[in-house]
Design a protein around this motif. Structure first.
Motif, PDB file in Angstrom:
ATOM      1  N   PRO A  63       0.774  -1.245   0.000  1.00 21.71           N
ATOM      2  CA  PRO A  63       0.000   0.000   0.000  1.00 21.71           C
ATOM      3  C   PRO A  63       0.804   1.294   0.000  1.00 21.71           C
ATOM      4  CG  PRO A  63       0.065  -0.940   2.214  1.00 21.71           C
ATOM      5  CD  PRO A  63       0.765  -1.923   1.319  1.00 21.71           C
ATOM      6  N   ASP A  64       2.101   1.235   0.242  1.00 26.48           N
ATOM      7  CA  ASP A  64       2.881   2.446   0.422  1.00 26.48           C
ATOM      8  C   ASP A  64       3.404   2.952  -0.923  1.00 26.48           C
ATOM      9  OD1 ASP A  64       4.553   4.490   1.198  1.00 26.48           O
ATOM     10  OD2 ASP A  64       5.536   3.363   2.796  1.00 26.48           O
ATOM     11  N   ARG A  65       2.908   4.094  -1.377  1.00 21.39           N
ATOM     12  CA  ARG A  65       3.264   4.608  -2.697  1.00 21.39           C
ATOM     13  C   ARG A  65       4.667   5.199  -2.764  1.00 21.39           C
ATOM     14  NH1 ARG A  65       2.266  10.216  -3.187  1.00 21.39           N
ATOM     15  NH2 ARG A  65       1.792  10.070  -5.416  1.00 21.39           N
ATOM     16  N   VAL A  66       5.356   5.297  -1.628  1.00 24.43           N
ATOM     17  CA  VAL A  66       6.725   5.828  -1.674  1.00 24.43           C
ATOM     18  C   VAL A  66       7.773   4.742  -1.420  1.00 24.43           C
ATOM     19  CG1 VAL A  66       6.028   8.169  -1.086  1.00 24.43           C
ATOM     20  CG2 VAL A  66       6.658   6.595   0.735  1.00 24.43           C
ATOM     21  N   ARG A  67       7.364   3.505  -1.464  1.00 31.86           N
ATOM     22  CA  ARG A  67       8.319   2.398  -1.460  1.00 31.86           C
ATOM     23  C   ARG A  67       8.587   2.047  -2.925  1.00 31.86           C
ATOM     24  NH1 ARG A  67       9.678   0.024   3.089  1.00 31.86           N
ATOM     25  NH2 ARG A  67      10.284  -1.882   2.003  1.00 31.86           N
ATOM     26  N   LEU A  68       9.661   2.604  -3.453  1.00 30.08           N
ATOM     27  CA  LEU A  68       9.875   2.612  -4.895  1.00 30.08           C
ATOM     28  C   LEU A  68      10.792   1.491  -5.353  1.00 30.08           C
ATOM     29  CD1 LEU A  68      10.246   6.485  -5.295  1.00 30.08           C
ATOM     30  CD2 LEU A  68       8.172   5.101  -5.488  1.00 30.08           C
ATOM     31  N   ASN A  85      13.881  -0.192  -9.787  1.00 27.59           N
ATOM     32  CA  ASN A  85      13.952   0.267  -8.404  1.00 27.59           C
ATOM     33  C   ASN A  85      14.607   1.651  -8.401  1.00 27.59           C
ATOM     34  OD1 ASN A  85      14.827   0.709  -5.708  1.00 27.59           O
ATOM     35  ND2 ASN A  85      15.092  -1.476  -5.315  1.00 27.59           N
ATOM     36  N   ILE A  86      13.861   2.673  -7.960  1.00 29.01           N
ATOM     37  CA  ILE A  86      14.460   4.011  -7.844  1.00 29.01           C
ATOM     38  C   ILE A  86      14.443   4.487  -6.388  1.00 29.01           C
ATOM     39  CG2 ILE A  86      13.954   4.669 -10.227  1.00 29.01           C
ATOM     40  CD1 ILE A  86      11.659   6.456  -9.062  1.00 29.01           C
ATOM     41  N   SER A  87      14.393   3.546  -5.474  1.00 29.51           N
ATOM     42  CA  SER A  87      14.518   3.894  -4.063  1.00 29.51           C
ATOM     43  C   SER A  87      15.984   4.224  -3.780  1.00 29.51           C
ATOM     44  CB  SER A  87      14.070   2.727  -3.180  1.00 29.51           C
ATOM     45  OG  SER A  87      15.097   1.750  -3.073  1.00 29.51           O
ATOM     46  N   PRO A  88      16.280   4.837  -2.636  1.00 36.42           N
ATOM     47  CA  PRO A  88      17.681   5.165  -2.331  1.00 36.42           C
ATOM     48  C   PRO A  88      18.506   3.992  -1.828  1.00 36.42           C
ATOM     49  CG  PRO A  88      16.236   6.034  -0.630  1.00 36.42           C
ATOM     50  CD  PRO A  88      15.340   5.477  -1.696  1.00 36.42           C
ATOM     51  N   ASP A  89      18.062   2.776  -2.087  1.00 40.43           N
ATOM     52  CA  ASP A  89      18.880   1.619  -1.718  1.00 40.43           C
ATOM     53  C   ASP A  89      20.212   1.695  -2.466  1.00 40.43           C
ATOM     54  OD1 ASP A  89      18.657  -1.369  -0.499  1.00 40.43           O
ATOM     55  OD2 ASP A  89      19.779  -1.392  -2.383  1.00 40.43           O
ATOM     56  N   PRO A  90      21.338   1.565  -1.771  1.00 42.95           N
ATOM     57  CA  PRO A  90      22.642   1.765  -2.429  1.00 42.95           C
ATOM     58  C   PRO A  90      23.040   0.644  -3.383  1.00 42.95           C
ATOM     59  CG  PRO A  90      22.951   1.089  -0.149  1.00 42.95           C
ATOM     60  CD  PRO A  90      21.485   1.331  -0.322  1.00 42.95           C
ATOM     61  N   ASN A  91      22.450  -0.522  -3.226  1.00 40.46           N
ATOM     62  CA  ASN A  91      22.826  -1.657  -4.070  1.00 40.46           C
ATOM     63  C   ASN A  91      21.835  -1.901  -5.205  1.00 40.46           C
ATOM     64  OD1 ASN A  91      25.171  -2.380  -2.485  1.00 40.46           O
ATOM     65  ND2 ASN A  91      23.732  -3.134  -0.942  1.00 40.46           N
ATOM     66  N   ASP A  92      20.549  -1.821  -4.905  1.00 37.07           N
ATOM     67  CA  ASP A  92      19.532  -2.168  -5.890  1.00 37.07           C
ATOM     68  C   ASP A  92      18.809  -0.953  -6.464  1.00 37.07           C
ATOM     69  OD1 ASP A  92      20.084  -4.882  -5.415  1.00 37.07           O
ATOM     70  OD2 ASP A  92      18.690  -4.926  -3.724  1.00 37.07           O
ATOM     71  N   PRO A 146      14.690   3.171   1.632  1.00 38.23           N
ATOM     72  CA  PRO A 146      15.361   2.272   0.684  1.00 38.23           C
ATOM     73  C   PRO A 146      14.632   0.935   0.618  1.00 38.23           C
ATOM     74  CG  PRO A 146      16.612   2.429   2.723  1.00 38.23           C
ATOM     75  CD  PRO A 146      15.508   3.425   2.837  1.00 38.23           C
ATOM     76  N   VAL A 147      14.568   0.393  -0.575  1.00 31.87           N
ATOM     77  CA  VAL A 147      13.892  -0.890  -0.791  1.00 31.87           C
ATOM     78  C   VAL A 147      14.875  -1.811  -1.494  1.00 31.87           C
ATOM     79  CG1 VAL A 147      11.938  -2.079  -1.846  1.00 31.87           C
ATOM     80  CG2 VAL A 147      11.654   0.270  -1.002  1.00 31.87           C
ATOM     81  N   ALA A 148      15.181  -2.938  -0.884  1.00 31.09           N
ATOM     82  CA  ALA A 148      16.101  -3.893  -1.488  1.00 31.09           C
ATOM     83  C   ALA A 148      15.380  -4.727  -2.541  1.00 31.09           C
ATOM     84  CB  ALA A 148      16.691  -4.800  -0.409  1.00 31.09           C
ATOM     85  N   GLY A 149      16.149  -5.201  -3.514  1.00 34.91           N
ATOM     86  CA  GLY A 149      15.589  -6.090  -4.523  1.00 34.91           C
ATOM     87  C   GLY A 149      15.773  -5.573  -5.929  1.00 34.91           C
TER      88      GLY A 149
END
Length: 308
Positions: A63-68, A85-92, A146-149
């Protein structure tokens, strides 16, 4: 004689390859001398909502629209693309990107590694954005979780999967021209024109496309076949919306409700979730601009098959 013919053929081939290599090369902005940017996070959030980033890049089935974390499938006549994936996760995600990386991705469709992005990413519209707005968007994205994957690879067949060919597509369909304000129009109209034609990228869905996937310039905003393959995207010029007032358009962008009491459906429901987050002033500006679009005849809709 035969030897000369062979040599001429080889020379023509080398020249053709050279021209192809030159035209298809990724082009990036020269940002080395750009002044330091002081981020405006509120403006970055506004650009995030105007651009509908959550519609494609939010992780599906949560449901969270800012988990990118990306992963939304984007169907097209050329194959299926998967939003990254355009979240600030440094790897993914994009956590290790620089300002220059982000500007070149959004405005020029070029990855940090120097490869073309496919134009399912609507940089054909984002190219008209202001650099400071793009950097504000980047600063805002870095505040999100950040969202991994990793996202799966695109499902695009030959020859459309050759990224170098996208350079030729860009040569044909990108102009890299900034939007110029119309001095005869109001500041509100100019703001709406900017949002609709840059981050809002409304023409990307609401225009018919040619065989190469480029927007048919003479029918911009005139609707056409849904690029995802099902249904018809409506004409949003005064050809179809002539009876709508600017207030009707603003109310629609805020609530998704049409003047006749019906409501938005399909992909437009996702768009409304974004535009509804904009300020009243920006919504009114977009409505003012859309109301000013002259009537344009769209492509003929296919006749419905009668049940037999």
């Amino acid at each position: 004689m035969l030897q000369r013919t062979i040599l001429a053929g080889l020379l023509a081939g080398f020249i053709a390859v050279g021209v192809y290599w030159w035209l298809s090369a990724p082009v990036v902005a020269a940002v080395g001398n750009a002044p330091a940017h002081v981020a405006n996070l509120a403006n970055g959030e506004a650009m995030f909502n105007a651009g509908g980033c959550a519609s494609c890049h939010a992780t599906p089935n949560q449901p969270d629209r800012v988990r990118l974390g990306g992963g939304v499938a984007i169907k097209s006549p050329f194959g299926t693309f998967y939003a990254p994936n355009i979240s600030p996760d440094p790897n993914d995600g994009i956590g290790k990107w620089t300002d220059a990386d982000f500007v070149n991705a959004v405005m020029h469709g070029v990855s940090p590694g120097g490869q073309h992005y496919f134009p399912a990413f609507p940089y054909t519209s984002y190219q008209h954005a202001r650099r400071e707005d793009v950097l504000d968007l980047f600063a805002y994205l870095k505040t999100l979780p950040p969202v991994a994957g990793k996202v799966r690879d695109h499902d695009v067949g030959f020859p459309f999967n050759i990224r170098r060919n996208v350079g030729i597509w860009k040569f044909l369909f990108l102009d890299d021209k900034p939007l110029v304000a119309d001095a005869t129009k109001s500041p509100q109209w100019s703001r709406g024109a900017y949002l609709v034609n840059s981050f809002g990228h409304c023409a990307e869905c609401h225009s018919p496309r040619n065989a190469l996937g480029g927007i048919s310039r003479g029918q911009r905003f005139a609707g056409g076949p849904n690029p995802e393959g099902e249904g018809w995207v409506p004409n949003i010029t005064q050809k179809s919306l002539g009876e709508w007032s600017a207030k009707d358009l603003a109310y629609f962008l805020k609530t998704g409700e049409l003047p006749d009491g019906d409501s938005a459906g399909g992909a437009m429901k996702r768009v409304i979730k974004n535009t509804s987050q904009l300020s009243e002033a920006d919504i009114a500006a977009m409505a003012d601009y859309l109301k000013s679009l002259p009537p344009v005849e769209g492509p003929p809709r296919p006749k419905r098959k009668e049940a037999g």
